[in-house]
Design an enzyme around this catalytic site. Sequence first.
Site, PDB file in Angstrom:
ATOM      1  CB  SER A   1      -3.868   2.750  14.412  1.00 54.77           C
ATOM      2  OG  SER A   1      -3.592   3.841  13.753  1.00 54.77           O
TER       3      SER A   1
ATOM      4  CE1 TYR B   1      -0.954   6.748  14.371  1.00 57.46           C
ATOM      5  CE2 TYR B   1      -0.488   8.984  12.740  1.00 57.46           C
ATOM      6  CZ  TYR B   1      -0.797   8.202  13.857  1.00 57.46           C
ATOM      7  OH  TYR B   1       0.342   8.226  14.979  1.00 57.46           O
ATOM      8  CB  SER B   2      -7.893   7.860  10.967  1.00 55.71           C
ATOM      9  OG  SER B   2      -8.918   7.880  11.411  1.00 55.71           O
TER      10      SER B   2
ATOM     11  CG  ASN C   1      -3.634   6.109   2.743  1.00 57.06           C
ATOM     12  OD1 ASN C   1      -4.773   5.845   2.397  1.00 57.06           O
ATOM     13  ND2 ASN C   1      -2.907   5.122   3.049  1.00 57.06           N
TER      14      ASN C   1
ATOM     15  CG  ASP D   1       1.008  12.412  21.458  1.00 59.72           C
ATOM     16  OD1 ASP D   1       1.890  13.507  22.712  1.00 59.72           O
ATOM     17  OD2 ASP D   1       1.458  10.956  21.437  1.00 59.72           O
TER      18      ASP D   1
ATOM     19  CG  ASP E   1      -2.621  -1.028   0.913  1.00 59.32           C
ATOM     20  OD1 ASP E   1      -1.980  -1.362  -0.087  1.00 59.32           O
ATOM     21  OD2 ASP E   1      -3.167  -1.036   2.571  1.00 59.32           O
ATOM     22  N   GLY E   2       2.283   1.056   1.029  1.00 61.00           N
ATOM     23  CA  GLY E   2       2.919   2.327   0.139  1.00 61.00           C
ATOM     24  C   GLY E   2       3.157   2.641  -0.910  1.00 61.00           C
TER      25      GLY E   2
ATOM     26  CB  THR F   1      -9.219   1.041   6.417  1.00 62.47           C
ATOM     27  OG1 THR F   1      -8.688   1.843   5.036  1.00 62.47           O
ATOM     28  CG2 THR F   1     -10.648   1.967   5.818  1.00 62.47           C
TER      29      THR F   1
END
Length: 297
Positions: free
Chosen positions: A197, A194-195, A151, A181, A77-78, A192
């Site tokens: 997580s 970082y958000s 993303n 942070d 995905d990256g 789906t």
Amino acid sequence: MQQIKIAIFGRVFNSSVMPYVDQILNFLFKKNIAIVVHQEFYDFLNQSGSCHPAITTFSSYADLPKDISFMLSLGGDGTMLAAVSLIRDSGIPIAGINFGRLGFLANISKRDIEEALNKILNKEYQLQKRTLLSVCSDQKELFDGENFALNDITVFRFDSSSMITVDAYINNELLNSYWADGLIIATPTGSTAYSLSCGGPIIMPGSGNFVITPISPHNLNVRPLVVSDEIKLHVKIESRTEKYILSCDSKSETLSTTVNLQIAKAPFTINLIRLPNEEYFSTLREKLLWGIDVRNY
């Protein structure tokens, strides 16, 4: 009849994947497809002995041929997110063959390469238009003009010593001052990632929304917020170090707190290739184990 031309983008990866790359190239050559490979990936393939004299190269968005039928992203995905920076507003469709781990965006299995490519070449697919975010500042140019994200756009604290304060305004009205942070602004595609997580909700692509998700907020009553994708978000940062980190998908910069940000929907979309057997909710269940329950098995 005009020869079909496709672009290929990838990154350096483990040698165990090279047989699949050879399979892709050999399949395309047999189909008499013209191949244009990103220069850095071409150099890697050349060193690995998997290149071909008939391949031509491109280095950036500026010299990417405009008569490309579609782009293949080889990796995870990256890699797919990095490929978006090359496509930008060209409208070129993109498909991802998953050589990585999760494969949520790049969801064509390396076991199904030839079947998937045959379907794409026969135009047996749908195009999903995915919304992007853009970020800019009156104080400086960001990311050398590659200031958009499929993303998410995220602000982080510069170091581990203390949290930052993120003053967020929607359409010039104060939303909140987040003691945290950092803060994530995610598209439905990025909901789906970082958000998620950090406790953010899953948003279906095409829903016309973004999600604003704080990272480790110091207020128990601060929660992720789903907003219209038509809003304009203005962000000011306060930090003891007078610095913060801004990320735009896979890119990041360290900025002074004197640099304020404006975040909004990008003026273009990305066309993701989706094959007939690829459905959003089945992908959620398979890749993220969403809703898994032993009573269903």
